[in-house]
Structures are given as C-alpha cells and as structure tokens.
Design a protein around this motif. Sequence first.
Motif, mmCIF file in Angstrom:
data_model
loop_
_atom_site.group_PDB
_atom_site.id
_atom_site.type_symbol
_atom_site.label_atom_id
_atom_site.label_comp_id
_atom_site.label_asym_id
_atom_site.label_seq_id
_atom_site.Cartn_x
_atom_site.Cartn_y
_atom_site.Cartn_z
ATOM 1 N N MET A 109 -7.259 7.212 -9.053
ATOM 2 C CA MET A 109 -5.851 6.833 -9.149
ATOM 3 C C MET A 109 -5.170 6.954 -7.779
ATOM 4 S SD MET A 109 -2.757 8.695 -11.220
ATOM 5 C CE MET A 109 -2.765 10.011 -10.015
ATOM 6 N N GLN A 110 -5.427 8.066 -7.087
ATOM 7 C CA GLN A 110 -4.830 8.253 -5.769
ATOM 8 C C GLN A 110 -5.408 7.262 -4.758
ATOM 9 O OE1 GLN A 110 -4.660 12.322 -4.467
ATOM 10 N NE2 GLN A 110 -3.451 12.942 -6.232
ATOM 11 N N HIS A 111 -6.692 6.973 -4.863
ATOM 12 C CA HIS A 111 -7.333 5.982 -3.989
ATOM 13 C C HIS A 111 -6.630 4.634 -4.130
ATOM 14 C CE1 HIS A 111 -10.719 2.995 -3.303
ATOM 15 N NE2 HIS A 111 -10.573 3.549 -2.122
ATOM 16 N N ASN A 112 -6.343 4.240 -5.382
ATOM 17 C CA ASN A 112 -5.629 2.982 -5.615
ATOM 18 C C ASN A 112 -4.242 3.004 -4.975
ATOM 19 O OD1 ASN A 112 -7.779 1.875 -7.042
ATOM 20 N ND2 ASN A 112 -7.011 2.614 -9.006
ATOM 21 N N GLY A 113 -3.575 4.151 -5.030
ATOM 22 C CA GLY A 113 -2.268 4.294 -4.392
ATOM 23 C C GLY A 113 -2.346 4.169 -2.886
ATOM 24 N N VAL A 114 -3.378 4.741 -2.293
ATOM 25 C CA VAL A 114 -3.558 4.663 -0.841
ATOM 26 C C VAL A 114 -3.836 3.216 -0.429
ATOM 27 C CG1 VAL A 114 -5.009 5.399 1.097
ATOM 28 C CG2 VAL A 114 -4.301 7.060 -0.609
ATOM 29 N N ILE A 115 -4.642 2.526 -1.207
ATOM 30 C CA ILE A 115 -4.911 1.109 -0.919
ATOM 31 C C ILE A 115 -3.612 0.309 -0.999
ATOM 32 C CG2 ILE A 115 -6.026 -0.988 -1.794
ATOM 33 C CD1 ILE A 115 -8.445 0.800 -2.511
ATOM 34 N N ALA A 116 -2.802 0.584 -2.025
ATOM 35 C CA ALA A 116 -1.517 -0.117 -2.155
ATOM 36 C C ALA A 116 -0.615 0.178 -0.961
ATOM 37 C CB ALA A 116 -0.832 0.279 -3.469
ATOM 38 N N ASN A 117 -0.600 1.426 -0.491
ATOM 39 C CA ASN A 117 0.188 1.782 0.701
ATOM 40 C C ASN A 117 -0.286 0.983 1.905
ATOM 41 O OD1 ASN A 117 1.608 3.730 -0.735
ATOM 42 N ND2 ASN A 117 0.416 5.440 0.074
ATOM 43 N N MET A 118 -1.607 0.957 2.089
ATOM 44 C CA MET A 118 -2.161 0.256 3.244
ATOM 45 C C MET A 118 -1.829 -1.231 3.181
ATOM 46 S SD MET A 118 -6.001 0.245 4.846
ATOM 47 C CE MET A 118 -6.694 -0.880 3.661
ATOM 48 N N GLU A 119 -1.943 -1.822 1.997
ATOM 49 C CA GLU A 119 -1.632 -3.246 1.854
ATOM 50 C C GLU A 119 -0.158 -3.512 2.123
ATOM 51 O OE1 GLU A 119 -3.116 -4.085 -2.075
ATOM 52 O OE2 GLU A 119 -5.178 -4.347 -1.340
ATOM 53 N N ARG A 120 0.717 -2.609 1.671
ATOM 54 C CA ARG A 120 2.156 -2.777 1.916
ATOM 55 C C ARG A 120 2.461 -2.659 3.410
ATOM 56 N NH1 ARG A 120 6.651 -5.208 1.476
ATOM 57 N NH2 ARG A 120 8.483 -3.906 1.312
ATOM 58 N N VAL A 121 1.868 -1.682 4.072
ATOM 59 C CA VAL A 121 2.059 -1.538 5.518
ATOM 60 C C VAL A 121 1.567 -2.798 6.226
ATOM 61 C CG1 VAL A 121 1.289 -0.280 7.581
ATOM 62 C CG2 VAL A 121 2.028 0.982 5.546
#
Length: 149
Positions: free
Chosen positions: A127-139
Amino acid sequence: MTNEETISVLNDLIEVSKDGEREFHDCAEEVTDPELLNFFTKTSQRCAEGAAMLQEQVRRLGGEPETEGSFSGAAHRMWVNLKTAVTGADKTSILKECERGEQHAVEAYEKALQEDLPSDVREMVEMQHNGVIANMERVHTLLQGQMQQ
C-alpha cells in the motif's frame, strides 16, 4: 523471515519515509506557488503517517522503531540546501530533487517487497509502495509542466 529481519526491513522503510517527510517539508518552505505548497505539505504529512504506521508495526513485532531519517537522506538534503543557496530555489530544481528522492524511495520499497514478509506486513508495504509511486508520478507531472513553461 524472522521478526528481527522483518523489523530491520521496516526500520529501513521508516528511514526512507522520514527522509521523504523532511524533504517534502523543506520543499514546502522553498516555494510560494500555492499548488506546489499544497502538494509538498500534504505529501510530507502522508510520509509522516506512513512512518508512524511502520513504527507501530515494528513495536507490534517487539522491536524498537527508527525515529530519524537516514544519513544518506540527511546528506542529500545538505547538498540540496547548498545547491539552492548557490543557484536559487527555482521550481524546476526543487521538483528535480523531489523526483530523485522519490525514485530512491520507490527502489527501497521494491527491495523490501523482494523479502519474504509476513502477509499483513506485505500488504501495508505494498500500500505504501503504491503511494510512493503515486508521489513520484505526481512530481514527474509537475516537473514536466514546469519545464514546458
């Protein structure tokens, strides 16, 4: 995987989460753009919440959770602060550094997911990995938009 090994993996992720919390907090202090300020502030808070979840899991497993970020994260922030002082805090530079930090976080989570984690721990890490990926994609999206201006 033993509890001690699981605790070690989780403590590594706590350091990564604490690094992200601090990096996004520092970025929020450097920008005036309302969209970036909002994104950096909320993302810093989510990193703090993620670290707290990991810390609770370490305690549940009988371990002592990390409370600080990593040495490499601190060194990276010092480099960014020096670079910002010399070149100025333009949005593109800030976003590039955030993207670099998030890439490191994605790699750390992917490394953790290669371990034989207990199913409840794996679920939280995924779940946290998915959040980090979403952060990276947003950045990345924000950076691309900034570079097109």
